[in-house]
Design a protein around this motif. Structure first.
Motif, PDB file in Angstrom:
ATOM      1  N   LEU A  63      -2.805  -6.901  -0.727  1.00 34.72           N
ATOM      2  CA  LEU A  63      -2.092  -7.743  -0.969  1.00 34.72           C
ATOM      3  C   LEU A  63      -1.140  -8.391  -1.107  1.00 34.72           C
ATOM      4  N   PHE A  64      -0.457  -8.876   0.148  1.00 33.20           N
ATOM      5  CA  PHE A  64       1.216  -9.259   0.182  1.00 33.20           C
ATOM      6  C   PHE A  64       1.518 -10.367  -0.047  1.00 33.20           C
ATOM      7  N   ILE A  65       2.799 -10.479  -0.596  1.00 32.81           N
ATOM      8  CA  ILE A  65       3.678 -11.236  -1.616  1.00 32.81           C
ATOM      9  C   ILE A  65       2.640 -12.777   0.381  1.00 32.81           C
ATOM     10  N   GLY A  66       2.662 -13.614  -0.224  1.00 32.01           N
ATOM     11  CA  GLY A  66       3.094 -14.631   0.531  1.00 32.01           C
ATOM     12  C   GLY A  66       1.396 -15.460   1.118  1.00 32.01           C
ATOM     13  N   GLY A  67       0.261 -14.537   0.317  1.00 35.26           N
ATOM     14  CA  GLY A  67      -0.462 -14.999   0.190  1.00 35.26           C
ATOM     15  C   GLY A  67      -1.436 -14.293   1.144  1.00 35.26           C
ATOM     16  N   LYS A  68      -1.144 -13.230   2.077  1.00 39.57           N
ATOM     17  CA  LYS A  68      -2.109 -12.032   3.339  1.00 39.57           C
ATOM     18  C   LYS A  68      -2.255 -11.365   2.642  1.00 39.57           C
ATOM     19  N   ALA A  69      -3.332 -10.512   3.658  1.00 35.96           N
ATOM     20  CA  ALA A  69      -4.181  -9.321   3.151  1.00 35.96           C
ATOM     21  C   ALA A  69      -4.867  -8.869   4.112  1.00 35.96           C
ATOM     22  N   ILE A  70      -4.973  -6.786   3.959  1.00 33.08           N
ATOM     23  CA  ILE A  70      -5.742  -6.454   5.028  1.00 33.08           C
ATOM     24  C   ILE A  70      -6.406  -5.851   4.071  1.00 33.08           C
ATOM     25  N   VAL A  71      -8.057  -6.205   4.916  1.00 33.42           N
ATOM     26  CA  VAL A  71      -9.154  -5.721   4.334  1.00 33.42           C
ATOM     27  C   VAL A  71     -10.056  -5.007   4.920  1.00 33.42           C
ATOM     28  N   SER A  72     -10.683  -4.147   4.945  1.00 32.67           N
ATOM     29  CA  SER A  72     -11.195  -3.405   6.258  1.00 32.67           C
ATOM     30  C   SER A  72     -10.743  -3.210   7.571  1.00 32.67           C
ATOM     31  N   GLY A  73      -9.038  -3.335   7.653  1.00 28.62           N
ATOM     32  CA  GLY A  73      -8.593  -3.057   8.475  1.00 28.62           C
ATOM     33  C   GLY A  73      -8.484  -4.462   9.620  1.00 28.62           C
ATOM     34  N   TYR A  74      -8.145  -5.788   8.729  1.00 30.57           N
ATOM     35  CA  TYR A  74      -8.311  -6.210   9.536  1.00 30.57           C
ATOM     36  C   TYR A  74      -7.258  -7.214   8.471  1.00 30.57           C
ATOM     37  N   TYR A  75      -5.903  -7.652   9.240  1.00 31.35           N
ATOM     38  CA  TYR A  75      -5.054  -8.410   8.763  1.00 31.35           C
ATOM     39  C   TYR A  75      -5.454  -9.875   8.599  1.00 31.35           C
ATOM     40  N   ILE A  76      -5.230 -10.920   7.310  1.00 27.26           N
ATOM     41  CA  ILE A  76      -6.230 -11.807   6.924  1.00 27.26           C
ATOM     42  C   ILE A  76      -5.100 -12.677   6.552  1.00 27.26           C
ATOM     43  N   HIS A  77      -5.038 -13.641   7.687  1.00 30.08           N
ATOM     44  CA  HIS A  77      -3.830 -14.611   6.988  1.00 30.08           C
ATOM     45  C   HIS A  77      -4.121 -15.485   6.618  1.00 30.08           C
ATOM     46  N   SER A  78      -4.789 -14.920   5.255  1.00 23.32           N
ATOM     47  CA  SER A  78      -4.342 -16.594   3.799  1.00 23.32           C
ATOM     48  C   SER A  78      -3.621 -16.695   3.243  1.00 23.32           C
ATOM     49  N   ASN A  79      -4.086 -17.533   2.174  1.00 22.21           N
ATOM     50  CA  ASN A  79      -3.131 -18.174   1.474  1.00 22.21           C
ATOM     51  C   ASN A  79      -3.344 -17.961   0.077  1.00 22.21           C
ATOM     52  N   ILE A  80      -3.779 -16.283  -0.506  1.00 19.24           N
ATOM     53  CA  ILE A  80      -4.101 -16.219  -1.329  1.00 19.24           C
ATOM     54  C   ILE A  80      -2.888 -16.466  -2.861  1.00 19.24           C
ATOM     55  N   ASP A  81      -2.856 -16.593  -4.111  1.00 21.78           N
ATOM     56  CA  ASP A  81      -2.223 -16.600  -5.086  1.00 21.78           C
ATOM     57  C   ASP A  81      -1.380 -15.699  -4.529  1.00 21.78           C
ATOM     58  N   ASP A  82      -0.046 -15.362  -5.189  1.00 18.28           N
ATOM     59  CA  ASP A  82       0.485 -14.295  -5.665  1.00 18.28           C
ATOM     60  C   ASP A  82       0.859 -14.026  -6.946  1.00 18.28           C
ATOM     61  N   PHE A  83      -0.078 -13.589  -7.342  1.00 16.38           N
ATOM     62  CA  PHE A  83      -0.651 -12.910  -8.878  1.00 16.38           C
ATOM     63  C   PHE A  83       0.623 -11.675  -9.402  1.00 16.38           C
ATOM     64  N   CYS A  84       1.150 -10.889  -8.586  1.00 16.67           N
ATOM     65  CA  CYS A  84       2.201 -10.757  -8.786  1.00 16.67           C
ATOM     66  C   CYS A  84       3.225 -11.174  -9.114  1.00 16.67           C
ATOM     67  N   GLY A  85       3.457 -11.756  -8.615  1.00 13.76           N
ATOM     68  CA  GLY A  85       4.829 -12.767  -8.743  1.00 13.76           C
ATOM     69  C   GLY A  85       4.885 -13.468 -10.127  1.00 13.76           C
ATOM     70  N   LYS A  86       3.495 -14.011 -10.754  1.00 16.42           N
ATOM     71  CA  LYS A  86       3.907 -14.913 -12.127  1.00 16.42           C
ATOM     72  C   LYS A  86       4.620 -14.345 -13.023  1.00 16.42           C
TER      73      LYS A  86
END
Length: 86
Positions: A63-86
């Motif tokens: 899970l990257f800052i900015g809400g992007k993710a890598i899952v099973s070899g795919y870069y996911i252009h998502s908008n997941i909350d930045d839990f670590c930045g809170k």
């Protein structure tokens, strides 16, 4: 899925068991555009996140800052909350 654990790059570990938050993360991953990572270069792989179901089975992803993710070899252009930045 019943638990989301995020190991932040800062060393902090965040454990989430709120079903609404977990479902939101899963919907974001499943519903976002994705592309293969085979030709991408990353400076780092971000935070390590693990989803766990009630049987103890896990799925780990980055899970990257900015809400992007890598899952099973795919870069996911998502908008997941930045839990670590809170």
């Amino acid at each position: 899925m019943v638990k989301l654990t995020i190991e932040c790059t800062s060393g902090e570990t965040i454990k989430i068991d709120d079903q609404k938050t977990i479902n939101k993360v899963i919907r974001e991953i499943n519903g976002s555009r994705r592309e293969g990572t085979e030709e991408m270069e990353f400076e780092d792989f971000g935070h390590r996140a693990t989803l766990e179901n009630s049987d103890g089975e896990t799925k780990t992803f980055n899970l990257f800052i900015g809400g992007k993710a890598i899952v099973s070899g795919y870069y996911i252009h998502s908008n997941i909350d930045d839990f670590c930045g809170k």
